[in-house]
Write a protein that holds these residues in place. Structure first.
Motif, PDB file in Angstrom:
ATOM      1  N   SER A   1       3.505  -1.315  -4.740  1.00  0.00           N
ATOM      2  CA  SER A   1       3.953  -1.702  -3.012  1.00  0.00           C
ATOM      3  C   SER A   1       4.702  -3.425  -3.417  1.00  0.00           C
ATOM      4  O   SER A   1       5.813  -3.551  -2.520  1.00  0.00           O
ATOM      5  CB  SER A   1       2.466  -1.824  -2.391  1.00  0.00           C
ATOM      6  OG  SER A   1       1.663  -2.890  -3.304  1.00  0.00           O
ATOM      7  N   HIS A   2       4.034  -3.702  -4.171  1.00  0.00           N
ATOM      8  CA  HIS A   2       5.167  -4.912  -4.668  1.00  0.00           C
ATOM      9  C   HIS A   2       6.373  -4.703  -4.918  1.00  0.00           C
ATOM     10  O   HIS A   2       7.362  -5.680  -4.680  1.00  0.00           O
ATOM     11  CB  HIS A   2       3.883  -5.845  -5.281  1.00  0.00           C
ATOM     12  CG  HIS A   2       3.281  -6.608  -4.729  1.00  0.00           C
ATOM     13  ND1 HIS A   2       1.582  -6.960  -5.348  1.00  0.00           N
ATOM     14  CD2 HIS A   2       2.516  -6.922  -3.509  1.00  0.00           C
ATOM     15  CE1 HIS A   2       0.540  -7.312  -4.658  1.00  0.00           C
ATOM     16  NE2 HIS A   2       1.240  -7.343  -3.249  1.00  0.00           N
ATOM     17  N   ARG A   3       6.368  -3.718  -5.913  1.00  0.00           N
ATOM     18  CA  ARG A   3       7.717  -3.876  -7.081  1.00  0.00           C
ATOM     19  C   ARG A   3       8.728  -2.769  -5.759  1.00  0.00           C
ATOM     20  O   ARG A   3      10.114  -2.830  -6.423  1.00  0.00           O
ATOM     21  CB  ARG A   3       7.309  -3.107  -8.246  1.00  0.00           C
ATOM     22  CG  ARG A   3       8.488  -3.286  -9.509  1.00  0.00           C
ATOM     23  CD  ARG A   3       8.312  -2.301 -10.572  1.00  0.00           C
ATOM     24  NE  ARG A   3       6.894  -2.795 -10.864  1.00  0.00           N
ATOM     25  CZ  ARG A   3       7.064  -2.244 -12.134  1.00  0.00           C
ATOM     26  NH1 ARG A   3       7.583  -1.262 -12.579  1.00  0.00           N
ATOM     27  NH2 ARG A   3       5.673  -2.710 -13.019  1.00  0.00           N
ATOM     28  N   PHE A   4       8.388  -1.581  -5.198  1.00  0.00           N
ATOM     29  CA  PHE A   4       9.177  -1.625  -4.170  1.00  0.00           C
ATOM     30  C   PHE A   4       9.058  -0.953  -3.106  1.00  0.00           C
ATOM     31  O   PHE A   4       7.660  -1.746  -2.473  1.00  0.00           O
ATOM     32  CB  PHE A   4       9.095   0.564  -5.218  1.00  0.00           C
ATOM     33  CG  PHE A   4       8.910   0.669  -6.976  1.00  0.00           C
ATOM     34  CD1 PHE A   4      10.283   0.479  -6.858  1.00  0.00           C
ATOM     35  CD2 PHE A   4       7.831   0.358  -7.230  1.00  0.00           C
ATOM     36  CE1 PHE A   4      10.612   1.052  -8.713  1.00  0.00           C
ATOM     37  CE2 PHE A   4       8.173   0.932  -8.491  1.00  0.00           C
ATOM     38  CZ  PHE A   4       9.738   0.969  -9.016  1.00  0.00           C
ATOM     39  N   PRO A   5      10.185  -0.641  -2.008  1.00  0.00           N
ATOM     40  CA  PRO A   5       9.762  -0.725  -1.021  1.00  0.00           C
ATOM     41  C   PRO A   5       8.887   0.343  -0.290  1.00  0.00           C
ATOM     42  O   PRO A   5       9.072   1.313   0.745  1.00  0.00           O
ATOM     43  CB  PRO A   5      11.119  -0.389   0.196  1.00  0.00           C
ATOM     44  CG  PRO A   5      11.327   0.222  -1.219  1.00  0.00           C
ATOM     45  CD  PRO A   5      11.166  -0.183  -2.426  1.00  0.00           C
ATOM     46  N   ILE A   6       7.746   0.225  -0.465  1.00  0.00           N
ATOM     47  CA  ILE A   6       6.328   1.707  -0.108  1.00  0.00           C
ATOM     48  C   ILE A   6       5.112   0.949  -0.194  1.00  0.00           C
ATOM     49  O   ILE A   6       5.536  -0.537   0.178  1.00  0.00           O
ATOM     50  CB  ILE A   6       5.896   2.884  -1.521  1.00  0.00           C
ATOM     51  CG1 ILE A   6       6.374   2.216  -2.527  1.00  0.00           C
ATOM     52  CG2 ILE A   6       7.475   3.382  -1.317  1.00  0.00           C
ATOM     53  CD1 ILE A   6       4.918   3.120  -3.423  1.00  0.00           C
ATOM     54  N   THR A   7       4.582   1.535   1.061  1.00  0.00           N
ATOM     55  CA  THR A   7       3.105   0.771   1.527  1.00  0.00           C
ATOM     56  C   THR A   7       1.505   1.109   1.100  1.00  0.00           C
ATOM     57  O   THR A   7       1.774   2.708  -0.016  1.00  0.00           O
ATOM     58  CB  THR A   7       3.473   0.716   2.755  1.00  0.00           C
ATOM     59  OG1 THR A   7       2.908   1.620   3.401  1.00  0.00           O
ATOM     60  CG2 THR A   7       4.386  -0.729   3.270  1.00  0.00           C
ATOM     61  N   PRO A   8       0.099   0.838   0.484  1.00  0.00           N
ATOM     62  CA  PRO A   8      -0.596   1.435   0.684  1.00  0.00           C
ATOM     63  C   PRO A   8      -0.489   2.505   0.992  1.00  0.00           C
ATOM     64  O   PRO A   8      -1.407   4.027   0.529  1.00  0.00           O
ATOM     65  CB  PRO A   8      -1.300   0.361   0.117  1.00  0.00           C
ATOM     66  CG  PRO A   8      -1.035  -0.911  -0.246  1.00  0.00           C
ATOM     67  CD  PRO A   8       0.490  -0.202   0.070  1.00  0.00           C
ATOM     68  N   ASP A   9      -0.610   2.547   2.578  1.00  0.00           N
ATOM     69  CA  ASP A   9      -0.217   3.248   3.798  1.00  0.00           C
ATOM     70  C   ASP A   9       0.077   4.914   2.810  1.00  0.00           C
ATOM     71  O   ASP A   9      -0.007   5.805   3.573  1.00  0.00           O
ATOM     72  CB  ASP A   9       0.093   3.133   4.672  1.00  0.00           C
ATOM     73  CG  ASP A   9      -1.500   1.724   5.530  1.00  0.00           C
ATOM     74  OD1 ASP A   9      -2.964   2.761   4.577  1.00  0.00           O
ATOM     75  OD2 ASP A   9      -1.198   0.938   6.431  1.00  0.00           O
ATOM     76  N   LEU A  10       1.782   4.935   2.988  1.00  0.00           N
ATOM     77  CA  LEU A  10       2.419   5.785   2.379  1.00  0.00           C
ATOM     78  C   LEU A  10       1.448   6.619   1.871  1.00  0.00           C
ATOM     79  O   LEU A  10       1.641   8.128   1.166  1.00  0.00           O
ATOM     80  CB  LEU A  10       3.756   5.108   2.343  1.00  0.00           C
ATOM     81  CG  LEU A  10       4.650   6.483   1.748  1.00  0.00           C
ATOM     82  CD1 LEU A  10       4.731   7.115   3.418  1.00  0.00           C
ATOM     83  CD2 LEU A  10       6.357   5.797   1.672  1.00  0.00           C
ATOM     84  N   ILE A  11       1.474   6.106   0.727  1.00  0.00           N
ATOM     85  CA  ILE A  11       0.908   6.180  -0.248  1.00  0.00           C
ATOM     86  C   ILE A  11      -0.668   7.282  -0.244  1.00  0.00           C
ATOM     87  O   ILE A  11      -0.619   8.257  -0.570  1.00  0.00           O
ATOM     88  CB  ILE A  11       0.292   5.268  -1.662  1.00  0.00           C
ATOM     89  CG1 ILE A  11       2.002   4.915  -2.304  1.00  0.00           C
ATOM     90  CG2 ILE A  11      -0.590   6.064  -2.795  1.00  0.00           C
ATOM     91  CD1 ILE A  11       1.820   4.259  -3.566  1.00  0.00           C
ATOM     92  N   ILE A  12      -0.996   6.906   0.355  1.00  0.00           N
ATOM     93  CA  ILE A  12      -2.265   7.606   1.056  1.00  0.00           C
ATOM     94  C   ILE A  12      -2.298   8.677   1.994  1.00  0.00           C
ATOM     95  O   ILE A  12      -2.410   9.558   1.776  1.00  0.00           O
ATOM     96  CB  ILE A  12      -3.298   6.579   1.939  1.00  0.00           C
ATOM     97  CG1 ILE A  12      -4.065   5.368   0.849  1.00  0.00           C
ATOM     98  CG2 ILE A  12      -4.129   7.700   2.499  1.00  0.00           C
ATOM     99  CD1 ILE A  12      -5.035   4.760   1.543  1.00  0.00           C
ATOM    100  N   LYS A  13      -1.072   8.482   2.338  1.00  0.00           N
ATOM    101  CA  LYS A  13      -0.994   9.887   3.439  1.00  0.00           C
ATOM    102  C   LYS A  13      -0.167  10.641   2.306  1.00  0.00           C
ATOM    103  O   LYS A  13      -0.195  11.758   2.809  1.00  0.00           O
ATOM    104  CB  LYS A  13       0.532   9.059   4.436  1.00  0.00           C
ATOM    105  CG  LYS A  13      -0.188   8.423   5.552  1.00  0.00           C
ATOM    106  CD  LYS A  13       1.269   8.086   6.546  1.00  0.00           C
ATOM    107  CE  LYS A  13       1.460   7.155   7.248  1.00  0.00           C
ATOM    108  NZ  LYS A  13       1.837   6.696   8.752  1.00  0.00           N
ATOM    109  N   CYS A  14       0.619  10.242   0.700  1.00  0.00           N
ATOM    110  CA  CYS A  14       0.928  11.046   0.320  1.00  0.00           C
ATOM    111  C   CYS A  14      -0.096  11.815  -0.478  1.00  0.00           C
ATOM    112  O   CYS A  14       0.005  13.247  -0.854  1.00  0.00           O
ATOM    113  CB  CYS A  14       1.402  10.913  -0.464  1.00  0.00           C
ATOM    114  SG  CYS A  14       3.363  10.198   0.245  1.00  0.00           S
ATOM    115  N   ALA A  15      -1.479  11.249  -0.248  1.00  0.00           N
ATOM    116  CA  ALA A  15      -2.406  12.346  -0.576  1.00  0.00           C
ATOM    117  C   ALA A  15      -3.541  12.597  -0.342  1.00  0.00           C
ATOM    118  O   ALA A  15      -4.817  13.061  -0.612  1.00  0.00           O
ATOM    119  CB  ALA A  15      -3.134  11.014  -2.013  1.00  0.00           C
ATOM    120  N   GLN A  16      -2.633  12.740   1.419  1.00  0.00           N
ATOM    121  CA  GLN A  16      -3.254  13.756   1.966  1.00  0.00           C
ATOM    122  C   GLN A  16      -4.531  14.365   1.548  1.00  0.00           C
ATOM    123  O   GLN A  16      -3.601  15.252   1.060  1.00  0.00           O
ATOM    124  CB  GLN A  16      -2.982  13.850   3.494  1.00  0.00           C
ATOM    125  CG  GLN A  16      -3.969  14.481   4.741  1.00  0.00           C
ATOM    126  CD  GLN A  16      -3.260  14.182   6.068  1.00  0.00           C
ATOM    127  OE1 GLN A  16      -1.681  14.752   5.717  1.00  0.00           O
ATOM    128  NE2 GLN A  16      -3.871  14.095   7.119  1.00  0.00           N
TER     129      GLN A  16
END
Length: 285
Positions: free
Chosen positions: A111-126
């Motif tokens: 998330s520091h390197r790219f325009p994504i957030t931990p919340d988005l990653i967690i949603k993708c791992a639902q």
């Protein structure tokens, strides 16, 4: 009878639910499958019930993570048909916690390197019990950073040899500890992708009580296959196979049942526990 003894659901790093996997097995003419999610036994009971409705035999399994300090590599041991699966819950929970800690560091780095957030990653791992690299890559796909799941960016971020990797190594048990735990649970311990691990590793883990080796799978390069099969026969080790199916998260274009356990090997697999019990009775006399 055909058997795919290595399948993953969305409970770990697969993309399909248990119901869909069992329907796919039926469509592909696969009679036997094993659900082998990473460090997770949660879907085994439900899978068996759904399988019975579809006339598919579902073998309960779990792919337990370990770290082999001798080779310096992460290694997976599949535990099949445990009589007391609850005895594996503690080890699986420990591994899941270790992976979650490592995943938190990887999510922050990404998330520091790219325009994504931990919340988005967690949603993708639902639906999953953990965060895996495929979930981070899915977030990057969703954000338009890449169009490939396993392209150059994946290797940049998750290849240990990459100087730009974001890997964080979880604290995992030795393979010998995993084998012992599977035996304590009354299960069968099989080394995942034994061909990739190599003959020397197979020999070493055989001394630790390994019951079998996975031979036929998409990751096997075939170089050491014959040597490992020969050794397995000499030592009385089981030989198994499976597609390592992950749905859309597959590394290669492979469907469920494309790789499997030959009929004779499957028969030996199902008769193995009775064989061990008979040998023990003979030795005790």
């Amino acid at each position: 009878m055909t058997g795919d003894l290595h399948c993953h659901t969305k409970l770990s790093d697969g993309s399909m639910g248990i119901d869909d996997i069992i329907v796919l097995a039926k469509k592909n003419g696969v009679d036997v499958i094993a659900i082998t999610d990473h460090d997770c036994l949660a879907g085994t009971v439900r899978a068996k019930l759904i399988g019975e409705r579809q006339n598919i035999k579902v073998v309960p399994g779990v792919e337990i993570s370990s770290y082999d300090s001798v080779s310096g590599k992460e290694m997976h041991i599949i535990g099949y048909m445990s009589d007391y699966p609850d005895r594996l819950e503690g080890l699986c929970h420990r591994n899941l916690v270790a992976r979650k800690r490592a995943a938190q560091f990887m999510m922050l780095k990404a998330s520091h390197r790219f325009p994504i957030t931990p919340d988005l990653i967690i949603k993708c791992a639902q639906g999953s019990t953990n965060i895996y690299p495929v979930h981070i890559m899915t977030a990057l796909l969703e954000s338009g950073v890449t169009t490939e799941l396993y392209g150059e960016l994946y290797h940049e971020l998750f290849d240990p040899d990459s100087d730009k990797n974001i890997l964080s190594k979880p604290d995992l048990p030795e393979p010998s500890e995993v084998i012992e735990a599977i035996h304590d649970a009354g299960g069968i311990a099989v080394l995942s992708n034994a061909v990739g691990a190599g003959l020397e590793t197979v020999k070493r883990l055989s001394d630790c009580g390994l019951d079998g080796v996975e031979i036929w799978n998409p990751e096997s390069d075939g170089v050491n296959t014959d040597d490992i099969i020969t050794y397995a026969k000499q030592q009385g080790l089981l030989t198994t196979g499976g597609s390592n199916f992950h749905g859309r998260y597959n590394r290669r274009c492979v469907t469920l049942g494309a790789y499997g356990t030959p009929e004779q090997a499957l028969s030996e697999f199902f008769g193995y526990k009775n064989k061990v019990r008979r040998q023990k009775k003979t030795n005790d006399k």
